[in-house]
Design an enzyme around this catalytic site. Sequence first.
Site: not given
Length: 411
Positions: A216, A194
Amino acid sequence: MSSPYLLGLRLSGRRVLVVGGGRVAQRRVPALLDAGALVTVVSTSVTHALDDLIATGRVTWESRPYQVGDLDGAWLVHACTDDRAVNAAVAAEAEAKRIWCVRADDKDASAAWTPASGRVDEIGVAITAGGDPRRAAGIRDAVVGALRDGTVDARRNRTKPVGVALVGGGPGDPGLITVRGRQLLAQADVVVADRLAPQALLDELSPDVELIDAAKIPYGRYLAQEKINELLVEHARKGRFVVRLKGGDPFVFGRGGEEMLACARAGIPVVVVPGITSPVAVPAAAGVPVTHRGVSQEFHVISVHVPPGDERSTVDWPNLARSAGTLVLMMAVERIAVIAETLIREGRSPETPVMVVQDGTLPTQRALHATLSSVAERVTAAGIRPPAIVIVGDVVKVGQEVEMVRAERVP
């Protein structure tokens, strides 16, 4: 003196004699028991710790001095008395009967040395250091520590982990990942990371590890969760060990549950390594406890990926506004104005203290103090950007009080 020939003894079910019941014997007996040895202690007295092992039946105690013949049937003997003559007699009998003997009082006269040993999972470490126990222990500690935190590469082994590991990387500081998380990261064939995962840990990966960026970015580039799930399954099915590295904890707004379900449906084994969760760690790093005696007996962690009033929101904002507990708001910076307006409208005092912490636990960490009525304006003026955590409640005053006390004590 020739170098010793190092050998791992499998002592399960084999008789081992320990002559002496003092502190040296107390240190050595537990390791022998862990190896499955049948331990007999010969001594006129024993320490309290050994007495406990004897009382539970794990150790046989002959309460008397050593005598010739005690070594019969033994595979190994430790001479641990404080009498050199007794230790020498034990060693002489052992030599005559071809039984390995460890003398605690004389390394040069000892037929065998007890190494400083340690274990990390299935890896055993044993260090002799020329018979110097202190030096051996120091080296042992360094090697074991490196294995535990992944500094030493443990990927070259015959039995490696399989499937997927969902690893929480903590709030940002690479030193805050768990020991288990770092171990698994060091063994990965593929790492799916991530944006909020500790980036410094990625720089330590072996060059042959495939790194997949699953970032993200708010209002920017976005890898769909369904695609992430597919990647985990795809690589695991190829026999590769996959680590899904996340910021914080996989199961606290980390979609770890979705990934675990996807793997389970595909028949992929999954191990979950919890991480230090940022809703608690970041306030702590900024000096704010999320609970404090007499101030707050509860705290609520809220994801504000959709704002108050949005039909997709499941948050009970009126109830939160009436609560006296601490509110820890995630993904709230871009919506701070409507959040503050909603809380005030539903009953929270406009003067409620607020702290906003950006880049918590990282060298770039900075904190902003405000009230509920002023926080939106101050966040905009200061240019606060994600990742940031918003803390609402009187516990913010506790952190400010700590700062004041520290300032007063500075000469």
